[in-house]
Each structure stands twice: as structure tokens, then as C-alpha cells.
Design a protein around this motif. Structure first.
Motif, PDB file in Angstrom:
ATOM      1  N   THR A 139       0.832  -1.197   0.000  1.00  0.00           N
ATOM      2  CA  THR A 139       0.000   0.000   0.000  1.00  0.00           C
ATOM      3  C   THR A 139       0.872   1.255   0.000  1.00  0.00           C
ATOM      4  O   THR A 139       2.098   1.183   0.104  1.00  0.00           O
ATOM      5  N   ALA A 140       0.249   2.408  -0.165  1.00  0.00           N
ATOM      6  CA  ALA A 140       0.918   3.715  -0.077  1.00  0.00           C
ATOM      7  C   ALA A 140      -0.204   4.751  -0.017  1.00  0.00           C
ATOM      8  O   ALA A 140      -1.338   4.453  -0.399  1.00  0.00           O
ATOM      9  N   SER A 141       0.116   5.954   0.446  1.00  0.00           N
ATOM     10  CA  SER A 141      -0.929   6.976   0.555  1.00  0.00           C
ATOM     11  C   SER A 141      -1.477   7.314  -0.835  1.00  0.00           C
ATOM     12  O   SER A 141      -0.775   7.144  -1.844  1.00  0.00           O
ATOM     13  N   SER A 142      -2.716   7.779  -0.895  1.00  0.00           N
ATOM     14  CA  SER A 142      -3.318   8.089  -2.204  1.00  0.00           C
ATOM     15  C   SER A 142      -2.546   9.206  -2.905  1.00  0.00           C
ATOM     16  O   SER A 142      -2.384   9.192  -4.130  1.00  0.00           O
ATOM     17  N   GLU A 143      -2.003  10.173  -2.134  1.00  0.00           N
ATOM     18  CA  GLU A 143      -1.239  11.271  -2.744  1.00  0.00           C
ATOM     19  C   GLU A 143       0.015  10.734  -3.442  1.00  0.00           C
ATOM     20  O   GLU A 143       0.334  11.139  -4.553  1.00  0.00           O
ATOM     21  N   ILE A 144       0.693   9.841  -2.769  1.00  0.00           N
ATOM     22  CA  ILE A 144       1.929   9.298  -3.352  1.00  0.00           C
ATOM     23  C   ILE A 144       1.607   8.442  -4.573  1.00  0.00           C
ATOM     24  O   ILE A 144       2.282   8.521  -5.602  1.00  0.00           O
ATOM     25  N   ARG A 145       0.551   7.662  -4.513  1.00  0.00           N
ATOM     26  CA  ARG A 145       0.186   6.816  -5.667  1.00  0.00           C
ATOM     27  C   ARG A 145      -0.234   7.679  -6.856  1.00  0.00           C
ATOM     28  O   ARG A 145       0.098   7.388  -8.002  1.00  0.00           O
ATOM     29  N   ALA A 146      -0.989   8.748  -6.572  1.00  0.00           N
ATOM     30  CA  ALA A 146      -1.424   9.634  -7.661  1.00  0.00           C
ATOM     31  C   ALA A 146      -0.214  10.301  -8.317  1.00  0.00           C
ATOM     32  O   ALA A 146      -0.127  10.404  -9.545  1.00  0.00           O
ATOM     33  N   ARG A 147       0.734  10.721  -7.493  1.00  0.00           N
ATOM     34  CA  ARG A 147       1.930  11.376  -8.038  1.00  0.00           C
ATOM     35  C   ARG A 147       2.710  10.411  -8.936  1.00  0.00           C
ATOM     36  O   ARG A 147       3.166  10.765 -10.008  1.00  0.00           O
ATOM     37  N   ARG A 148       2.818   9.146  -8.503  1.00  0.00           N
ATOM     38  CA  ARG A 148       3.518   8.152  -9.339  1.00  0.00           C
ATOM     39  C   ARG A 148       2.818   7.979 -10.675  1.00  0.00           C
ATOM     40  O   ARG A 148       3.451   7.934 -11.727  1.00  0.00           O
TER      41      ARG A 148
END
Ligand code: DC
Length: 201
Positions: free
Chosen positions: A122-131
């Protein structure tokens, strides 16, 4: 030898990268189960009929990784009959001779509750969106970071909120949070866990 590694988690958390690396390291077969739902979603027509008729050939389409296919997948994945039609295929893959890695949303909870190793990436939604946004070209991407974040959040809500096989970690899953861990470090940790379990056989 039969040995199953179940890897679940939300979109863009890094589970595909980890699954491919674990499979390559141990010589196991790998199935990205999201492709099954993407192939059903993009086929159009009756999704239940499409799921029942799915073949390995359907997984070869080169448009399966598009945003549109991801959206369509998330919708058909909420239909219990579609999910049921895809269970046998996934379980057979999981118990094939020589070891298997499956990544998805419900592998450790529904498809392979007896998997030898279960990981929840998992990872925070902000970090996933940035990726996702950087992959699509960053400032040159067709969508803004805010739009991608909105899509990530609505897909999470649909995947976690559905009644049938919602996205959640199995109680005995090892959690790998890649917000704080580089993908390389997460891969190393996953490989260590699998190696430790293999040595106990
Ligand atoms: O991992 P992905 O982005 O390719 O998945 C696409 C969609 O398919 C996702 O929104 C949820 C669904 N899915 C699922 O419900 N169960 C799985 N095992 C894999 C994917």
C-alpha cells in the motif's frame, strides 16, 4: 512444488513491480489478475458472458493498461457473477507446479486464503497519484495531478466499498507501505519473506 505468493493492494502502490521481481527471483509464474478484469471490462457487451468466455488470448490485447480499461475493470469487478466466473482460472494458476505469484485485490482473502505468503502493498493516495501522474508525463501529462488524485480516490472507494470481495488486507498478510519504503527496499523485503517461508518447507 506448489507454492503461492498472494500480493494485494490498491492501484499504483507498487504491487505489480514487487510481484514481477519476486516471480523472476524464484522462477515462479506470475499472473497480474487485474488484466482479467481489464479484459472483461474492455470487451464490451455482457460482462458475465465475457468473463465466462475469457481466454489467455484476451490478456494479450495491448490496450489493457489504459486508464479507460482500468475504469471499466473497476466497474465490472464489482459484479459478483463476474468475480465468480474468474475464480477457477486464478486458483488453477495459483496451484500450478513450480510456484506462482498472483497480484490483485482479493488474492489473499478470497482466491488463495491458504497462500504460503501473503503481502499487502500500500501507499498513501497522494503518493500513488503522483507516481501515476509522473508515469503519464508529469507536467506534460494529459491530466493534472489533482485529476489523477481524484481518479485514484474514486477507484479506491469503489474497490474497498464493494460488497463482494472488497480490497482489504488478509488478517495474516504482511503489510508493505511503499509511502516510506522505496520500491527496491520493498522488493528486498518481499523476497526475504518468501525465502524465509520456503526454507521452512
Ligand atoms: O490492478 P489493476 O489496476 O489492473 O486493476 C483494475 C481493476 O480491477 C481494479 O480497479 C479492481 C479490479 N480488480 C479486482 O477487483 N480484483 C483483482 N484481483 C484485480 C483487479
Amino acid at each position: 512444488m506448489r507454492f503461492t505468493v498472494a500480493i494485494d493492494g490498491p492501484a499504483a502502490a507498487g504491487k505489480g513491480t514487487i510481484a514481477r521481481a519476486v516471480a523472476a527471483h524464484f522462477g515462479f509464474a506470475h499472473l497480474d489478475t487485474g488484466l482479467l478484469y481489464r479484459a472483461v471490462g474492455i470487451k464490451g457487451g455482457d460482462p458475465v458472458a465475457a468473463a465466462r468466455a475469457l481466454t489467455l488470448n484476451d490478456l494479450q490485447r495491448d490496450d489493457l493498461r489504459s486508464l479507460a480499461a482500468g475504469e471499466a475493470a473497476s466497474r465490472v469487478a464489482a459484479l459478483p457473477e463476474v468475480r465468480r466466473a474468474l475464480v477457477a482460472f486464478q486458483r488453477e494458476f495459483a496451484r500450478r507446479e513450480g510456484g506462482a505469484v498472483l497480484d490483485g485485490r482479493d488474492i489473499g482473502t478470497v482466491i488463495c486464503p491458504a497462500a504460503e505468503v501473503k503481502l499487502f502493498v500500500t501507499a498513501s493516495s497522494e503518493i500513488r497519484a503522483r507516481r501515476r501522474w509522473l508515469e503519464a508525463g508529469g507536467a506534460a501529462a494529459p491530466e493534472s495531478l489533482e485529476e489523477v488524485l481524484e481518479q485514484v480516490r474514486s477507484r479506491d472507494a469503489r474497490d474497498m466499498g464493494r460488497a463482494d470481495a472488497p480490497l482489504r488486507p488478509a488478517t495474516d498478510a504482511i503489510i508493505l507501505d511503499t509511502s516510506e519504503l522505496s520500491i527496491e527496499a520493498a522488493v528486498r523485503r518481499a523476497i526475504e519473506r518468501v525465502a524465509a517461508r520456503l526454507s521452512r518447507r
